[in-house]
Design a protein around this motif. Sequence first.
Motif, short mmCIF file in Angstrom:
data_model
loop_
_atom_site.label_atom_id
_atom_site.label_comp_id
_atom_site.label_asym_id
_atom_site.label_seq_id
_atom_site.Cartn_x
_atom_site.Cartn_y
_atom_site.Cartn_z
N SER A 79 0.83 -1.21 0.00
CA SER A 79 0.00 0.00 0.00
C SER A 79 0.86 1.26 0.00
CB SER A 79 -0.92 0.00 1.22
OG SER A 79 -1.77 -1.14 1.21
N VAL A 80 1.94 1.26 0.79
CA VAL A 80 2.83 2.42 0.83
C VAL A 80 3.49 2.63 -0.52
CG1 VAL A 80 4.94 3.33 1.85
CG2 VAL A 80 3.23 2.23 3.31
N LEU A 81 3.98 1.56 -1.14
CA LEU A 81 4.63 1.70 -2.44
C LEU A 81 3.64 2.09 -3.53
CD1 LEU A 81 7.32 1.42 -3.88
CD2 LEU A 81 6.80 -1.00 -4.29
N ALA A 82 2.42 1.54 -3.47
CA ALA A 82 1.40 1.91 -4.45
C ALA A 82 0.99 3.37 -4.28
CB ALA A 82 0.19 1.00 -4.31
N GLY A 83 0.87 3.84 -3.04
CA GLY A 83 0.53 5.25 -2.81
C GLY A 83 1.61 6.19 -3.32
N ALA A 84 2.88 5.83 -3.10
CA ALA A 84 3.97 6.66 -3.62
C ALA A 84 3.98 6.67 -5.14
CB ALA A 84 5.30 6.15 -3.08
N THR A 85 3.72 5.51 -5.75
CA THR A 85 3.68 5.44 -7.21
C THR A 85 2.53 6.27 -7.77
OG1 THR A 85 4.63 3.21 -7.12
CG2 THR A 85 3.55 3.86 -9.18
N THR A 87 1.11 8.87 -6.36
CA THR A 87 1.44 10.29 -6.19
C THR A 87 2.43 10.76 -7.24
OG1 THR A 87 1.07 10.04 -3.80
CG2 THR A 87 2.30 11.98 -4.55
N TRP A 88 3.44 9.92 -7.53
CA TRP A 88 4.43 10.29 -8.53
C TRP A 88 3.80 10.41 -9.92
CZ3 TRP A 88 6.58 7.42 -12.69
CH2 TRP A 88 7.67 8.04 -13.31
N LEU A 89 2.87 9.50 -10.23
CA LEU A 89 2.20 9.56 -11.53
C LEU A 89 1.34 10.82 -11.65
CD1 LEU A 89 1.08 5.84 -12.03
CD2 LEU A 89 2.92 7.05 -13.22
N LEU A 90 0.69 11.20 -10.56
CA LEU A 90 -0.13 12.42 -10.60
C LEU A 90 0.71 13.65 -10.87
CD1 LEU A 90 -2.69 11.97 -7.67
CD2 LEU A 90 -3.17 11.92 -10.11
N PHE A 91 1.83 13.77 -10.18
CA PHE A 91 2.63 14.99 -10.31
C PHE A 91 3.54 14.98 -11.54
CE2 PHE A 91 1.68 15.12 -5.74
CZ PHE A 91 1.19 16.41 -5.63
N GLU A 92 4.04 13.80 -11.92
CA GLU A 92 5.04 13.75 -12.98
C GLU A 92 4.41 13.52 -14.36
OE1 GLU A 92 8.91 14.14 -14.32
OE2 GLU A 92 8.04 14.46 -12.34
N TRP A 93 3.47 12.60 -14.47
CA TRP A 93 2.89 12.27 -15.77
C TRP A 93 1.66 13.11 -16.10
CZ3 TRP A 93 3.06 6.40 -17.31
CH2 TRP A 93 4.40 6.01 -17.39
N LEU A 94 0.80 13.32 -15.11
CA LEU A 94 -0.43 14.08 -15.34
C LEU A 94 -0.24 15.58 -15.08
CD1 LEU A 94 -3.02 11.63 -13.75
CD2 LEU A 94 -2.29 11.80 -16.14
N ILE A 192 13.77 11.93 -8.36
CA ILE A 192 14.89 11.39 -7.58
C ILE A 192 14.39 10.84 -6.24
CG2 ILE A 192 17.03 12.00 -6.42
CD1 ILE A 192 17.53 14.05 -8.58
N PHE A 193 13.48 11.57 -5.59
CA PHE A 193 12.93 11.11 -4.33
C PHE A 193 12.15 9.81 -4.52
CE2 PHE A 193 9.54 11.04 -1.12
CZ PHE A 193 10.30 11.14 0.04
N TYR A 194 11.40 9.72 -5.61
CA TYR A 194 10.63 8.50 -5.87
C TYR A 194 11.55 7.31 -6.16
CZ TYR A 194 7.54 5.19 -8.21
OH TYR A 194 6.86 4.06 -8.58
N ILE A 195 12.62 7.54 -6.92
CA ILE A 195 13.58 6.46 -7.19
C ILE A 195 14.22 5.98 -5.90
CG2 ILE A 195 15.77 5.92 -8.32
CD1 ILE A 195 14.95 7.80 -10.57
N GLY A 196 14.60 6.91 -5.03
CA GLY A 196 15.15 6.52 -3.74
C GLY A 196 14.14 5.78 -2.88
N PHE A 197 12.88 6.21 -2.94
CA PHE A 197 11.82 5.54 -2.17
C PHE A 197 11.62 4.10 -2.65
CE2 PHE A 197 7.46 4.60 -0.94
CZ PHE A 197 7.41 5.10 0.37
N VAL A 198 11.59 3.92 -3.97
CA VAL A 198 11.42 2.57 -4.52
C VAL A 198 12.64 1.71 -4.19
CG1 VAL A 198 11.19 1.24 -6.65
CG2 VAL A 198 9.87 3.33 -6.34
#
Length: 249
Positions: A79-85, A87-94, A192-198
């Motif tokens: 759930s934590v990893l899916a939530g971070a993903t 959030t990243w898709l919302l800000f980066e792709w959309l 960068i933060f998302y890559i480090g989180f993953v």
Amino acid sequence: MPEHSRRVSAENLLDNFMETFAHNVPKKSSEPVFESTEKSTVSDSFNRLFGREKPVHHLLGGGKSADVLLWRNKRISGSVLAGATFTWLLFEWLNYHMLTLICIGLVLSMTILFLWSNAANILNRSAPSFPRISLPEDIFVTAAIALSNEINRFLSFLQDVASGKDLKTFLVVAGSLFAVAIIGSWCNFLTIFYIGFVAAHTLPVLYEKYGDQIDSCIYDALDKTKQNYRRFDSQVLRRIPTMKGKKSQ
């Protein structure tokens, strides 16, 4: 002679660094495979990368955060990893922005509460209300003290590195910062933060499961690096003084 001494000193410096690094990395075991299971289990569990003697869970703090990073509870970690993903898709792709998401969320919440309140009046039920947040009074003070302690610890570490006491640590830290600067020019801070989180949610659990194989690969790569350097030194570096001597003649 000065060129020869510089070449020898550079070779000795790299050899000393590689030998120190190789000494810290656990070497392949030459013991028979069919040994007592107790001995092999203890040695395999506590003789890991760079000579560490503690399990990965203990190195990560041993608390709930370590359980999440090591996927002790797959539902929470997923759930934590899916939530971070998400959030990243919302800000980066959309290309959403934080203020836009907050306003949209508030409008949706107000619309739901508005419809719910009118339905409650019709059905003679109690109207809903916004939830209230209750925090201890000293939570911000504790967080600020903890953050300041970490910042001071980092600054003292940089001061010790910059003092010139350990050249190897200085080169490692400077190279790491330079690499981060290069990576930062390729993508923004959120990526960068998302890559480090993953990476924090994948690399520790992979190393915990396949630590022996990873240690073996690192040790093999270290041996190959040392062999390649010796080959480069014998084929290229040792010929430079000879070429210069011919030109001077």
